[in-house]
Each structure stands twice: as C-alpha cells, then as structure tokens.
Design an enzyme around this catalytic site. Structure first.
Site, short mmCIF file in Angstrom:
data_model
loop_
_atom_site.label_atom_id
_atom_site.label_comp_id
_atom_site.label_asym_id
_atom_site.label_seq_id
_atom_site.Cartn_x
_atom_site.Cartn_y
_atom_site.Cartn_z
N CYS A 174 0.81 -1.22 0.00
CA CYS A 174 0.00 0.00 0.00
C CYS A 174 0.85 1.28 0.00
CB CYS A 174 -0.95 -0.01 1.20
SG CYS A 174 -0.16 -0.54 2.73
N HIS A 198 -3.04 6.41 4.52
CA HIS A 198 -1.60 6.48 4.82
C HIS A 198 -1.07 7.84 4.37
CE1 HIS A 198 -1.65 2.34 5.79
NE2 HIS A 198 -0.93 1.83 4.83
#
Ligand code: A2P
Length: 334
Positions: free
Chosen positions: A129, A245
């Site tokens: 990710c 994130h």
C-alpha cells in the site's frame, strides 16, 4: 469488456470488503461472483449489488471455471492457493506480499507500469500500500528529471493491519479515555495515542535494521519503476489513524526540478490530485483521502539542504488505491 466470472479470496476482510465495493462502484463486468474466506466465515453472507451472496470456504478447487480471482487473505493463503487458481486457468491478482518479488510475477500499478501485465503467467501482484501511493506520484517526476534517491517516512493507518487491529485501536482509545489499562494483542505496544515504528507489528527486524515493510518499499519501488539504480530508504510508522496512509517524501533528481515544475507535472499525472495551497491551509489529509480513489500530494517545496531535491507530503486511502482499487484496476486492464 466481456463478462467475467470473479472470485474474491478473503472477501470478509477489511480489503476484501473494499474489493466488493470497488467492483460494484466501477461496474466491473461480473458474470458471477464467488466469495471465499476461512472456515470461520462459514454461513456468513455479504451483499453485492443489492444481493446476498453466501461466503464459501476457500479450497484448492474453488477456482474451477473462475476467470479472475482477487486475493487478500494473507501471504500464506496466497502462497498456497494462488498456484491452484492459476493451474485452473484463472488469473490471480494478489494483494499479499507472497509473490511480489518473484521475477516471474509482474508487480503492477496501472498508472506506472501497465505494460508489465502482459508478462503474467497466471499471477499478478498488487504492490504494498505505501509503495503504490509513492510510485504514482514519483513516476512523472522520474520521467521528467530522473530520480536518484528517495527518502520516505510513512504515517500508516491501522486498517492496513486488518480488522482485528482496528478493533484493538478502538478498544484502546476507549480504555485510555475511561482510565482503564489497555490490552495489546495485535500490536506489541499501545497504538492508541501513540506511534509505533515497526511494521508489520509481528515481523522480525532484518539484519540490516530495517523492517520488512521498509524493505518492501525499497525493493518494490525499483521493480515497479523498472529502475534498479534508484536508491530508496524508508522508515515506516504505524499511527492511530483508521484509514489513509500519509508519507513525507524527499526526492533527489538528476536534473533539478523547481517546486512549480513538479506541481505542473503532478497536475497532469493520472490518479494524482495536487492539494497545495499552504496560505489557505490546503494540503492532503488522511481524513479527506478516506473513501477517495486518487492519491493526493501537497507541501511541495525545494529542499533547502540540497541543490536538486524536493520535499512533499503524499496521502491516499490505503484500502482503496493502496489495495482494492489498484487490484480492480489491474483486473480491468486484464
Ligand atoms: P475470515 O474472515 O474467515 O477469517 P483481515 O485482514 O481484515 O483480518 O481479513 C483477512 C481475510 O483473509 C478474511 O477474509 C479472512 O477470512 C481471510 N483468511 C485468513 N486466513 C484464511 C485462510 N486460511 N483461508 C481462507 N481465508 C482466510
């Protein structure tokens, strides 16, 4: 696109559920849908396009007659079952790290290296990710000015560690606020009101002192960008954010890029949104990126300490562009 028989392995998980959402939202041409999980999910149903679909237990025979399988059920499960799927003629798009560095397996971010998909032999890997959102932003800068070195620090959301980790964060938040001692089962330390510089939380540190997640960022970035000469160093940190994130990225280029030139390149980049108006306190934020498909970049500035380097702040939804969306985009390209 012709209709495809699709399976989702790990359908009950945090990423698996997002895969269903993205398939539905992007109107992927699904002829039939098979939802697979562990014995624990026997008897469960999930909703797809308004219909209840029963969850089946994943087995070696699950992929007969299936065209495309999206996997997000952990590395061990992918390692074991993806070859059975490929043997049955099904193409696997695997979200785990099991196959990413296998030289026979393409590692693909559609905005960066879509052509690599053609090399697949039944399995295509979806990158880590944190790496996906990094390379989506860095590819246009690399094409324009040749990246020499990347220094990245991540501020990673808890959803990346799965549903049990999210439940632990919520329980610890409540315990802290109500004055009870916290329980740590998934994370080695309290994650509520804290930052933990160890991802994955259960992984051993490597001999060089880096974590496994950090080495994924180093190795996967080179593989996706198709350039082994790019130097990368990473520090990955878990923060008490549910989803989204964030990354602080320093990028050194061979040819100098001004901040304005970088903004201009990034405004034209597919899948990237520039949010960079410090005077109005506009910059990417995890809470705003949640639920979005794009990768957001801001705080772009020339590094004071270097003649040819930029600083920037990069944010994306780790469950969407960092996982489910990227996997579905690969399936769309297939
Ligand atoms: P289950 O819900 O039955 O445990 P998360 O990372 O959010 O916790 O999700 C992990 C996903 O992977 C879930 O769908 C989980 O199913 C699935 N999974 C984990 N281990 C296995 C396994 N051995 N076989 C099949 N599915 C698995």
């Amino acid at each position: 696109m012709s209709l495809k028989k699709v399976a989702v392995a790990g359908a009950t998980g945090v990423v698996g559920r997002q895969m269903l959402r993205v398939l539905e939202d992007r109107n992927f041409p699904v002829a039939s849908l098979k939802l697979l999980a562990s014995e624990r999910s026997k008897g469960k149903t999930l909703t797809f396009k308004g219909e209840e679909v029963a969850v089946e237990v994943l087995s070696e025979d699950s992929f007969k007659g299936v065209d495309i399988a999206l996997f997000s059920a952990g590395g061990g499960t992918s390692k074991k079952y993806a070859p059975f799927a490929a043997k049955d003629g099904c193409v696997v798009v695997d979200n785990s790290s099991a196959w990413r560095m296998d030289p026979e397996v393409p590692l693909v971010v559609p905005e960066v290296n879509p052509g690599d998909i053609a090399k697949h032999k039944g399995i295509i890997a979806n990158p880590n990710c944190s790496t996906i959102q990094l390379v989506v932003v860095l590819k246009p800068l690399h094409d324009a000015a040749t990246i020499k070195r990347i220094v990245v620090s991540t501020y990673q959301a808890v959803s990346g560690a799965g549903s049990a980790a999210l439940a632990e964060l919520d329980a610890q938040m409540r315990d802290c606020l109500e004055g009870r001692p916290v329980q740590c089962k998934i994370f080695p330390h309290q994650i509520a009101f804290n930052c933990i510089p160890q991802i994955p939380q259960s992984g051993a540190f490597e001999d060089n002192g880096y974590t496994n997640e950090e080495m994924k960022m180093v190795n996967e970035t080179k593989k996706i960008m198709g350039d082994n000469s790019i130097m990368v160093t990473a520090t990955t940190v878990r923060v008490p954010v549910h989803t989204g994130h964030s990354e602080c990225v320093n990028v050194e280029t061979l040819k100098k890029l001004t901040a304005d030139q970088a903004r201009e390149l990034l405004r034209k980049a597919p899948g990237v949104v520039v949010q960079d108006d410090p005077a109005n306190q506009l910059y990417p934020l995890a809470v705003n990126a949640q639920g979005k498909y794009d990768t957001f970049v801001g705080r772009i500035r020339e590094d004071l300490s270097h003649p040819s380097a930029l600083e920037m702040w990069v944010v994306a939804d780790n469950l969407l562009k960092g996982a489910a969306l990227n996997a579905v985009q690969i399936a769309e390209l297939l």
